[in-house]
Design a protein around this motif. Structure first.
Motif, PDB file in Angstrom:
ATOM      1  N   SER A  44       0.857  -1.184   0.000  1.00 48.60           N
ATOM      2  CA  SER A  44       0.000   0.000   0.000  1.00 48.60           C
ATOM      3  C   SER A  44       0.890   1.230   0.000  1.00 48.60           C
ATOM      4  CB  SER A  44      -0.900  -0.021   1.232  1.00 48.60           C
ATOM      5  OG  SER A  44      -0.110  -0.117   2.393  1.00 48.60           O
ATOM      6  N   LEU A  45       1.685   1.364  -1.060  1.00 51.17           N
ATOM      7  CA  LEU A  45       2.645   2.464  -1.127  1.00 51.17           C
ATOM      8  C   LEU A  45       2.342   3.365  -2.312  1.00 51.17           C
ATOM      9  CD1 LEU A  45       5.965   0.567  -0.383  1.00 51.17           C
ATOM     10  CD2 LEU A  45       4.613   1.932   1.171  1.00 51.17           C
ATOM     11  N   PHE A  46       2.893   4.593  -2.235  1.00 50.76           N
ATOM     12  CA  PHE A  46       2.671   5.594  -3.272  1.00 50.76           C
ATOM     13  C   PHE A  46       4.019   5.901  -3.906  1.00 50.76           C
ATOM     14  CE2 PHE A  46      -0.178   5.985   0.291  1.00 50.76           C
ATOM     15  CZ  PHE A  46      -1.409   5.878  -0.326  1.00 50.76           C
ATOM     16  N   GLU A  47       4.168   5.551  -5.175  1.00 55.65           N
ATOM     17  CA  GLU A  47       5.485   5.637  -5.807  1.00 55.65           C
ATOM     18  C   GLU A  47       6.003   7.058  -5.918  1.00 55.65           C
ATOM     19  OE1 GLU A  47       5.344   3.537  -9.506  1.00 55.65           O
ATOM     20  OE2 GLU A  47       5.872   1.674  -8.472  1.00 55.65           O
ATOM     21  N   ALA A  48       5.124   8.018  -6.155  1.00 51.91           N
ATOM     22  CA  ALA A  48       5.591   9.380  -6.392  1.00 51.91           C
ATOM     23  C   ALA A  48       5.829  10.146  -5.085  1.00 51.91           C
ATOM     24  CB  ALA A  48       4.596  10.134  -7.272  1.00 51.91           C
ATOM     25  N   LEU A  49       5.615   9.504  -3.937  1.00 51.21           N
ATOM     26  CA  LEU A  49       5.858  10.165  -2.655  1.00 51.21           C
ATOM     27  C   LEU A  49       7.125   9.607  -2.024  1.00 51.21           C
ATOM     28  CD1 LEU A  49       2.230  10.154  -1.163  1.00 51.21           C
ATOM     29  CD2 LEU A  49       3.284  11.820  -2.672  1.00 51.21           C
ATOM     30  N   THR A  50       7.680  10.376  -1.072  1.00 48.85           N
ATOM     31  CA  THR A  50       8.906   9.916  -0.437  1.00 48.85           C
ATOM     32  C   THR A  50       8.602   8.863   0.629  1.00 48.85           C
ATOM     33  OG1 THR A  50       8.822  11.529   1.334  1.00 48.85           O
ATOM     34  CG2 THR A  50       9.911  12.227  -0.685  1.00 48.85           C
ATOM     35  N   VAL A  51       9.666   8.232   1.100  1.00 45.71           N
ATOM     36  CA  VAL A  51       9.540   7.231   2.148  1.00 45.71           C
ATOM     37  C   VAL A  51       8.837   7.828   3.372  1.00 45.71           C
ATOM     38  CG1 VAL A  51      10.859   5.849   3.792  1.00 45.71           C
ATOM     39  CG2 VAL A  51      11.543   5.910   1.384  1.00 45.71           C
ATOM     40  N   ALA A  52       9.286   9.021   3.794  1.00 44.02           N
ATOM     41  CA  ALA A  52       8.710   9.632   4.994  1.00 44.02           C
ATOM     42  C   ALA A  52       7.226   9.950   4.785  1.00 44.02           C
ATOM     43  CB  ALA A  52       9.470  10.906   5.353  1.00 44.02           C
ATOM     44  N   GLU A  53       6.876  10.447   3.590  1.00 44.13           N
ATOM     45  CA  GLU A  53       5.469  10.765   3.321  1.00 44.13           C
ATOM     46  C   GLU A  53       4.617   9.496   3.338  1.00 44.13           C
ATOM     47  OE1 GLU A  53       5.618  14.778   0.572  1.00 44.13           O
ATOM     48  OE2 GLU A  53       6.016  12.870  -0.391  1.00 44.13           O
ATOM     49  N   ASN A  54       5.174   8.436   2.765  1.00 45.17           N
ATOM     50  CA  ASN A  54       4.453   7.168   2.764  1.00 45.17           C
ATOM     51  C   ASN A  54       4.206   6.671   4.181  1.00 45.17           C
ATOM     52  OD1 ASN A  54       3.799   5.481   0.231  1.00 45.17           O
ATOM     53  ND2 ASN A  54       5.622   6.655  -0.309  1.00 45.17           N
ATOM     54  N   ILE A  55       5.205   6.845   5.025  1.00 46.35           N
ATOM     55  CA  ILE A  55       5.066   6.352   6.385  1.00 46.35           C
ATOM     56  C   ILE A  55       4.069   7.188   7.168  1.00 46.35           C
ATOM     57  CG2 ILE A  55       6.321   6.125   8.566  1.00 46.35           C
ATOM     58  CD1 ILE A  55       8.655   5.020   6.931  1.00 46.35           C
ATOM     59  N   THR A  56       4.133   8.499   6.999  1.00 41.32           N
ATOM     60  CA  THR A  56       3.226   9.339   7.772  1.00 41.32           C
ATOM     61  C   THR A  56       1.763   9.089   7.387  1.00 41.32           C
ATOM     62  OG1 THR A  56       2.756  11.575   8.476  1.00 41.32           O
ATOM     63  CG2 THR A  56       3.430  11.353   6.261  1.00 41.32           C
ATOM     64  N   LEU A  57       1.540   8.714   6.118  1.00 41.18           N
ATOM     65  CA  LEU A  57       0.168   8.429   5.687  1.00 41.18           C
ATOM     66  C   LEU A  57      -0.431   7.223   6.410  1.00 41.18           C
ATOM     67  CD1 LEU A  57       0.399   9.107   1.874  1.00 41.18           C
ATOM     68  CD2 LEU A  57      -1.188  10.167   3.448  1.00 41.18           C
ATOM     69  N   GLY A  58       0.422   6.325   6.867  1.00 40.46           N
ATOM     70  CA  GLY A  58      -0.096   5.129   7.517  1.00 40.46           C
ATOM     71  C   GLY A  58      -0.093   5.230   9.030  1.00 40.46           C
ATOM     72  N   MET A  59       0.138   6.429   9.568  1.00 36.03           N
ATOM     73  CA  MET A  59       0.196   6.577  11.024  1.00 36.03           C
ATOM     74  C   MET A  59      -0.969   7.408  11.527  1.00 36.03           C
ATOM     75  SD  MET A  59       4.245   7.194  11.587  1.00 36.03           S
ATOM     76  CE  MET A  59       4.172   7.127  13.373  1.00 36.03           C
ATOM     77  N   GLU A  60      -1.393   7.126  12.753  1.00 33.54           N
ATOM     78  CA  GLU A  60      -2.516   7.864  13.319  1.00 33.54           C
ATOM     79  C   GLU A  60      -2.087   9.251  13.780  1.00 33.54           C
ATOM     80  OE1 GLU A  60      -5.771   6.976  13.029  1.00 33.54           O
ATOM     81  OE2 GLU A  60      -4.562   5.707  11.735  1.00 33.54           O
ATOM     82  N   ASN A  61      -1.060   9.295  14.609  1.00 34.27           N
ATOM     83  CA  ASN A  61      -0.584  10.584  15.103  1.00 34.27           C
ATOM     84  C   ASN A  61       0.854  10.778  14.665  1.00 34.27           C
ATOM     85  OD1 ASN A  61      -2.993  11.144  16.691  1.00 34.27           O
ATOM     86  ND2 ASN A  61      -2.310   9.390  17.905  1.00 34.27           N
ATOM     87  N   ALA A  62       0.992  11.198  13.424  1.00 36.40           N
ATOM     88  CA  ALA A  62       2.336  11.312  12.880  1.00 36.40           C
ATOM     89  C   ALA A  62       3.034  12.517  13.481  1.00 36.40           C
ATOM     90  CB  ALA A  62       2.265  11.437  11.369  1.00 36.40           C
ATOM     91  N   PRO A  63       4.292  12.353  13.896  1.00 33.23           N
ATOM     92  CA  PRO A  63       5.061  13.487  14.402  1.00 33.23           C
ATOM     93  C   PRO A  63       5.466  14.399  13.256  1.00 33.23           C
ATOM     94  CG  PRO A  63       6.415  11.519  14.330  1.00 33.23           C
ATOM     95  CD  PRO A  63       5.051  11.094  13.920  1.00 33.23           C
ATOM     96  N   PRO A  64       5.960  15.632  13.565  1.00 36.33           N
ATOM     97  CA  PRO A  64       6.414  16.534  12.510  1.00 36.33           C
ATOM     98  C   PRO A  64       7.524  15.895  11.676  1.00 36.33           C
ATOM     99  CG  PRO A  64       6.478  17.606  14.659  1.00 36.33           C
ATOM    100  CD  PRO A  64       6.089  16.195  14.899  1.00 36.33           C
ATOM    101  N   ARG A  65       7.738  16.481  10.504  1.00 34.46           N
ATOM    102  CA  ARG A  65       8.584  15.860   9.501  1.00 34.46           C
ATOM    103  C   ARG A  65       9.998  15.532   9.991  1.00 34.46           C
ATOM    104  NH1 ARG A  65       8.245  17.848   3.313  1.00 34.46           N
ATOM    105  NH2 ARG A  65       6.054  17.651   3.795  1.00 34.46           N
TER     106      ARG A  65
END
Lengths: 310, 505
Positions: free
Chosen positions: B88-109
């Motif tokens: 469930s990944l997005f090729e045009a996004l970065t690793v960090a963006e992909n990870i934050t999309l799958g988190m409930e309370n993502a910390p700042p970048r």
């Protein structure tokens, strides 16, 4: 030929006014396409916004109320497209084209009694000192308020898409709707919101034409601006700043064409009317020459039907 | 205390009971295997645990509390994470963006990037948060998924077929990570059909068949064969051994280079091989290393320089697909629906699409309906395709049956050379065995066959010669007999011909 008849300052000012409706419509379509939805009905939404805005401001006497009505009208008509394509899974291209026809027809019907009426005039920016400066005043500080709103919208959308979490989710939905769904994002709702936003922007663009630029209601007055807005989004490779550049470029072509005609240059006017569209085609050919690079910026799920399973 | 209790979960879809009163438990820190053939109901079951699908009836309890997630976010908040088979990944996004999309309370970048680095180091899964996922290898993409789960401190990690796309070395690394997690008390629900892996990794196994739990066992006490027989509920048919006596070269590919046309595709780099009559060449490698591009060049969908592809002494690099078929080069692409078969068209019409010229199914521009129908019926009969009839649309068939059909369609046309990509992807064991057998039979009759696959076991089983596609380049083909899994793994990692030759010497 007498070029001295061209006043460069007036030329730039009219360029900005010509570009603003394109900018509104293209920014809205950019957001819609970033969510993975290709709405070809921009022309229909613009003209519907134009008549909604015109009718309401004539009836109420308030141009601002007219603009609000145009945005609401554009959003509502775009949601017809939204429900058809997102909920009932109809084909986006066909539905978008139908929306254009529907919008043109409906606007003509509503607009019957409004032909030849003058709308309430729209206030322009008038800052003490600044607006009265020679050259700089007319170039920067004498436009109507909506010009500044459109520029602020460009910045806002850029910040939204690149900096905010909601913007990231929107891009993710446009990139891979199946993955976004399996992570628990509501693809359909997000897309409906993006479509409605696109419709509202297109409506504002249309109302800018009927209330500020022309200002008058004539049937079919958008005259293909919606199609140019669609082309600008591709030309800009889905980036807000390049949408701004594209809108001003195409606005410039339009103004140049009008002025050349006014100068009586002996080219048949039909050729000049063609130029914006010719430029669009040429730019699209150049853009798509490098297939992989053009595809890199495009939202990967653009135009694909999202079929929700399990 | 038991981590997850599942009691009587039932889920019905129109026409099929996907899960029928499924019950089992998962203990903290346990690596629990979920076994079953395709369509046994594994995916539905884990989707219910992850909140993507709502059960019709039955209960779940997590740490003794009722657990009924309505959406994945709720499951994640409760400590259940999932690594998907098709990421469930997005090729045009970065690793960090992909990870934050799958988190409930993502910390700042900035903080997130630091945590990604920490966690990925700690578990031996190095990752650069700023790279685009589209530029990562399949193995690295899986790391993104795993790190995304780990950042949320899961109590239960669901892994759906995690090793089907990895090289053997990557599998080892993954297993170390999973064992470490298990030692820390994280339970893992591990779905796979690779039985040897399950025997080495998992402490307990639940076997599903037809949506029901049919067995629970300790995998280490079973053999791969006995596990397989629990899954299919019968005897496993083993393919017959075959003697290999190659004839003349039929298909030769020489210095084939081809730039990719997709943003994250792979350019082909001077690929050279030949296949002789009666020979099966297996081409292994992790997906995305040029398989699609190689397939496009071989089918004729993309033209290459005339002399790069030679069929029986004839240059065909620029020849189109239909003409290649007439000359004897047939192909079966990976994607059954939409590439190998037109989904909404009937089996008869699909038979016509590739069989037209070789089987003479048309005359004067008209379809010869009778001979087309009998060709379709012949495929259905010979390859045991389960379908109501030849008028059924292709999309109505199950994956395995359609795969038998599209392979059978080419095999029955007696090709001089056949190229198949992923012939048994997503196909159950019985159908896979039948497809492999038909490929071997075809080679035995003197055809040259190229099998492109990511399934190493499959390639080892049917290939006479073997090569690996890595980064768009092909290793020097070698006799498959005597190749070890370790050696293949090194080749897949990108240490191509030279390394293999050294190992040989």
């Amino acid at each position: 030929m007498d070029f001295s008849a061209l006043n460069p300052i007036a030329l730039v000012a009219s360029l900005v006014v010509a570009a603003t409706p394109l900018l509104f419509a293209a920014l809205g379509e950019l957001v819609t396409e970033k969510s993975g939805v290709l709405n070809l009905g921009v022309e229909g939404m613009m003209i519907f916004g134009a008549i909604c805005g015109f009718a309401i401001s004539v009836e109420s006497g308030s141009p601002w109320l007219g603009l609000v009505a145009a945005a609401i009208g554009g959003a509502l008509i775009s949601l017809i497209f939204g429900v058809l394509t997102q909920v009932l899974l109809s084909n986006q291209v066909a539905t978008g084209l139908a929306l254009t026809m529907f919008g043109l027809g409906l606007a003509a019907l509503i607009g019957q009694p409004y032909a030849g009426i003058k709308p309430p005039s729209f206030p322009k920016l008038d800052l003490p000192v600044l607006s009265d400066l020679p050259v700089i005043g007319p170039l920067l500080f004498q436009y109507d308020y909506m010009v500044y709103v459109s520029l602020a919208l460009t910045v806002g959308i850029w910040l939204f898409l690149t900096r905010s979490r909601a913007g990231l989710v929107l891009r993710a939905v446009g990139e891979n709707h199946d993955a976004a769904h399996s992570l628990g994002y509501n693809v359909i709702l997000i897309r409906l919101a993006a479509i409605a936003f696109g419709g509202a922007c297109a409506g504002l663009g249309g109302a800018y034409l009927s209330l500020i630029r022309v200002p008058q209601w004539t049937e079919g007055m958008t005259a293909g601006a919606g199609w140019i807005a669609l082309a600008i989004v591709v030309f800009a490779s889905w980036k807000p700043w390049r949408v701004l550049l594209g809108a001003y470029l195409f606005g410039g072509v339009t103004i140049l064409q009008l002025n050349l005609q006014a100068l009586g240059i002996s080219i048949q006017s039909q050729y000049l009317s063609m130029t914006p569209y010719l430029v669009t085609i040429i730019v699209l050919v150049i853009m798509s020459a490098d297939r992989s690079r053009a595809a890199l910026n495009a939202p990967a799920s653009l135009g694909r039907v999202f079929h929700k399973t399990g | 205390m038991t981590l997850l209790t599942i009691e009587g979960l039932t889920k019905a879809y129109p026409g099929v009971l996907a899960n029928d009163h499924v019950s089992f438990t998962i203990e903290p820190g346990e690596i629990h295997a979920l076994l079953g053939e395709n369509g046994a109901g594994k995916s539905t079951l884990v989707k219910m645990i992850y909140g993507l699908v709502r059960p019709d009836s039955g209960r779940m309890a997590l740490h003794g509390h009722p657990f009924a997630p309505h959406k994945p976010g709720e499951a994640r908040a409760a400590g259940v994470s999932m690594v998907f088979q098709h990421f469930s990944l997005f090729e045009a996004l970065t690793v960090a963006e992909n990870i934050t999309l799958g988190m409930e309370n993502a910390p700042p970048r900035a903080e997130l990037s630091a945590r990604i680095r920490d966690v990925s180091q700690e578990y031996g899964l190095p990752l650069d948060p700023d790279r685009l996922v589209g530029d990562l290898s399949v193995g690295e993409r899986q790391r993104v998924e795993i790190v995304r789960c780990l950042l949320q401190n899961p109590r239960l990690l669901i892994m759906d077929e995690p090793t089907s796309v990895l090289t053997p070395q990557e599998v080892d690394t993954l297993f170390q990570t999973l064992r470490k997690l298990s030692a820390e008390g994280v339970a893992i629900l591990y779905i796979s059909h690779k039985l040897d892996e399950i025997r080495t990794l998992c402490q307990r196994a639940t076997v599903l068949r037809g949506g029901k739990v049919v067995a629970e066992c300790t995998p280490a006490d079973e053999t791969a064969r006995s596990l397989a027989e629990m899954m299919i509920g019968g005897e496993l048919a083993m393919p017959k051994a075959r003697s290999f006596s190659p004839g003349e070269p039929i298909l030769r590919v020489m210095e084939l280079s081809l730039p990719s046309q997709t943003p994250f595709g792979t350019d082909l780099d001077r690929i050279t091989f030949q296949v002789r009559a009666g020979e099966i060449l297996g081409i292994g490698g992790v997906a995305g290393n040029g398989q699609d591009e190689l397939m496009a060049a071989l089918t004729g969908e993309r033209a290459v320089a005339e002399e790069m592809i030679v069929l029986s002494g004839r240059h065909i690099g620029r020849t189109g697909p239909d003409r290649r078929r007439i000359l004897g080069l047939l192909t079966a692409p990976e994607q059954r629906l939409g590439h190998a078969a037109a989904p909404a068209m009937s089996l008869t019409e699909n038979a016509f699409l590739t069989g037209r010229s070789r089987q003479k199914l048309d005359s004067l521009g008209f379809v010869n309906r009778e001979s087309t129908r009998s060709f379709a019926r012949a495929i259905i009969e010979r390859f045991d395709v389960r379908t109501p009839g030849a008028a059924t649309p292709a999309q109505a068939l199950s994956g395995g049956n359609l795969q038998k059909y599209v392979i059978g369609r080419e095999v029955l046309q007696k090709p001089a050379a056949l190229v198949v990509n992923q012939p048994t992807w997503g196909v159950d064991a019985a159908a896979a065995a039948a497809i492999r057998q038909s490929i071997r039979d075809l080679a035995a009759q003197g055809s040259a066959v190229v099998v492109i696959s990511q399934d190493l076991d499959e390639l080892m089983e049917i290939s006479d010669t073997f090569a690996v596609l890595a980064g768009g380049a092909l290793s020097v083909p070698q006799p498959a007999a005597g190749l070890s899994v370790e050696k293949i793994g090194l080749m897949m990692g990108g240490n191509l011909a030279e390394e293999a030759d050294h190992a040989e010497a």
